[in-house]
Design a protein around this motif. Structure first.
Motif, PDB file in Angstrom:
ATOM      1  N   MET A   1       0.839  -1.176   0.000  1.00  0.00           N
ATOM      2  CA  MET A   1       0.000   0.000   0.000  1.00  0.00           C
ATOM      3  C   MET A   1       0.888   1.244   0.000  1.00  0.00           C
ATOM      4  O   MET A   1       2.023   1.203   0.464  1.00  0.00           O
ATOM      5  CB  MET A   1      -0.945  -0.002   1.195  1.00  0.00           C
ATOM      6  CG  MET A   1      -0.323   0.392   2.512  1.00  0.00           C
ATOM      7  SD  MET A   1      -1.433   0.416   3.922  1.00  0.00           S
ATOM      8  CE  MET A   1      -2.013  -1.249   3.946  1.00  0.00           C
ATOM      9  N   LYS A   2       0.348   2.314  -0.524  1.00  0.00           N
ATOM     10  CA  LYS A   2       1.082   3.573  -0.553  1.00  0.00           C
ATOM     11  C   LYS A   2       0.778   4.345   0.737  1.00  0.00           C
ATOM     12  O   LYS A   2      -0.377   4.432   1.159  1.00  0.00           O
ATOM     13  CB  LYS A   2       0.654   4.401  -1.754  1.00  0.00           C
ATOM     14  CG  LYS A   2       1.472   5.686  -1.917  1.00  0.00           C
ATOM     15  CD  LYS A   2       0.994   6.498  -3.096  1.00  0.00           C
ATOM     16  CE  LYS A   2       1.404   5.790  -4.362  1.00  0.00           C
ATOM     17  NZ  LYS A   2       1.137   6.609  -5.559  1.00  0.00           N
ATOM     18  N   ILE A  57      -7.797   7.122   4.787  1.00  0.00           N
ATOM     19  CA  ILE A  57      -7.670   5.927   3.959  1.00  0.00           C
ATOM     20  C   ILE A  57      -8.390   6.212   2.650  1.00  0.00           C
ATOM     21  O   ILE A  57      -9.578   6.564   2.653  1.00  0.00           O
ATOM     22  CB  ILE A  57      -8.279   4.685   4.644  1.00  0.00           C
ATOM     23  CG1 ILE A  57      -7.492   4.336   5.907  1.00  0.00           C
ATOM     24  CG2 ILE A  57      -8.314   3.506   3.673  1.00  0.00           C
ATOM     25  CD1 ILE A  57      -8.057   3.160   6.692  1.00  0.00           C
ATOM     26  N   ASP A  58      -7.657   6.097   1.562  1.00  0.00           N
ATOM     27  CA  ASP A  58      -8.211   6.360   0.228  1.00  0.00           C
ATOM     28  C   ASP A  58      -8.972   7.683   0.203  1.00  0.00           C
ATOM     29  O   ASP A  58     -10.095   7.776  -0.281  1.00  0.00           O
ATOM     30  CB  ASP A  58      -9.070   5.190  -0.248  1.00  0.00           C
ATOM     31  CG  ASP A  58      -8.236   3.916  -0.401  1.00  0.00           C
ATOM     32  OD1 ASP A  58      -7.023   4.026  -0.694  1.00  0.00           O
ATOM     33  OD2 ASP A  58      -8.786   2.820  -0.215  1.00  0.00           O
ATOM     34  N   GLN A  59      -8.354   8.709   0.791  1.00  0.00           N
ATOM     35  CA  GLN A  59      -8.807  10.101   0.807  1.00  0.00           C
ATOM     36  C   GLN A  59     -10.042  10.363   1.657  1.00  0.00           C
ATOM     37  O   GLN A  59     -10.715  11.378   1.496  1.00  0.00           O
ATOM     38  CB  GLN A  59      -9.007  10.620  -0.616  1.00  0.00           C
ATOM     39  CG  GLN A  59      -7.727  10.546  -1.420  1.00  0.00           C
ATOM     40  CD  GLN A  59      -7.876  11.124  -2.807  1.00  0.00           C
ATOM     41  OE1 GLN A  59      -8.905  11.672  -3.183  1.00  0.00           O
ATOM     42  NE2 GLN A  59      -6.820  11.013  -3.585  1.00  0.00           N
ATOM     43  N   ALA A  71      -6.872  -1.165   1.708  1.00  0.00           N
ATOM     44  CA  ALA A  71      -6.577   0.239   1.406  1.00  0.00           C
ATOM     45  C   ALA A  71      -5.526   0.337   0.302  1.00  0.00           C
ATOM     46  O   ALA A  71      -4.569  -0.427   0.278  1.00  0.00           O
ATOM     47  CB  ALA A  71      -6.075   0.955   2.657  1.00  0.00           C
ATOM     48  N   ARG A  72      -5.743   1.250  -0.604  1.00  0.00           N
ATOM     49  CA  ARG A  72      -4.729   1.533  -1.631  1.00  0.00           C
ATOM     50  C   ARG A  72      -3.756   2.583  -1.129  1.00  0.00           C
ATOM     51  O   ARG A  72      -2.586   2.572  -1.490  1.00  0.00           O
ATOM     52  CB  ARG A  72      -5.401   2.027  -2.911  1.00  0.00           C
ATOM     53  CG  ARG A  72      -6.221   0.962  -3.623  1.00  0.00           C
ATOM     54  CD  ARG A  72      -6.785   1.471  -4.943  1.00  0.00           C
ATOM     55  NE  ARG A  72      -7.259   2.846  -4.870  1.00  0.00           N
ATOM     56  CZ  ARG A  72      -8.534   3.202  -4.711  1.00  0.00           C
ATOM     57  NH1 ARG A  72      -9.471   2.298  -4.627  1.00  0.00           N
ATOM     58  NH2 ARG A  72      -8.872   4.471  -4.653  1.00  0.00           N
ATOM     59  N   GLU A  73      -4.271   3.529  -0.312  1.00  0.00           N
ATOM     60  CA  GLU A  73      -3.449   4.656   0.128  1.00  0.00           C
ATOM     61  C   GLU A  73      -3.851   5.072   1.538  1.00  0.00           C
ATOM     62  O   GLU A  73      -5.036   5.156   1.837  1.00  0.00           O
ATOM     63  CB  GLU A  73      -3.679   5.815  -0.845  1.00  0.00           C
ATOM     64  CG  GLU A  73      -3.051   7.110  -0.447  1.00  0.00           C
ATOM     65  CD  GLU A  73      -3.444   8.215  -1.414  1.00  0.00           C
ATOM     66  OE1 GLU A  73      -2.960   8.194  -2.564  1.00  0.00           O
ATOM     67  OE2 GLU A  73      -4.248   9.074  -1.012  1.00  0.00           O
TER      68      GLU A  73
END
Length: 83
Positions: A1-2, A57-59, A71-73
């Motif tokens: 994840m980023k 998490i994911d904006q 989560a991606r980010e």
């Protein structure tokens, strides 16, 4: 994840973002903060007061007990003030 870092969190960690693969037992934002803190002095300094750090998490803003699975980010930043 980023993982992205903003403001003084970025300054203390020394980078704006990185890609990480936390261990399986890291399940929440709080767990991630603890794991990142163990990765070195810069991280320990950035996360020395985890209750002050905000996360998304994911904006989407989340609480420390939010699950990070899928989560991606994830972004970490200090509290923001108006003005």
């Amino acid at each position: 994840m980023k993982v992205k870092y903003f403001a003084w969190v970025r300054e203390r960690v020394g980078m704006a973002e990185e890609t990480v693969e936390p261990p399986a037992d890291v399940r929440t934002v709080n767990d991630l903060i603890g794991w990142l803190s163990s990765r070195g002095e810069a991280y320990a300094h950035a996360f020395e007061k985890p209750k002050v750090i905000r996360a998304a998490i994911d904006q989407a803003h989340v609480k420390p007990d939010a699950v990070i699975s899928g989560a991606r980010e994830i972004a970490f930043f200090p509290p923001m003030t108006g003005g």
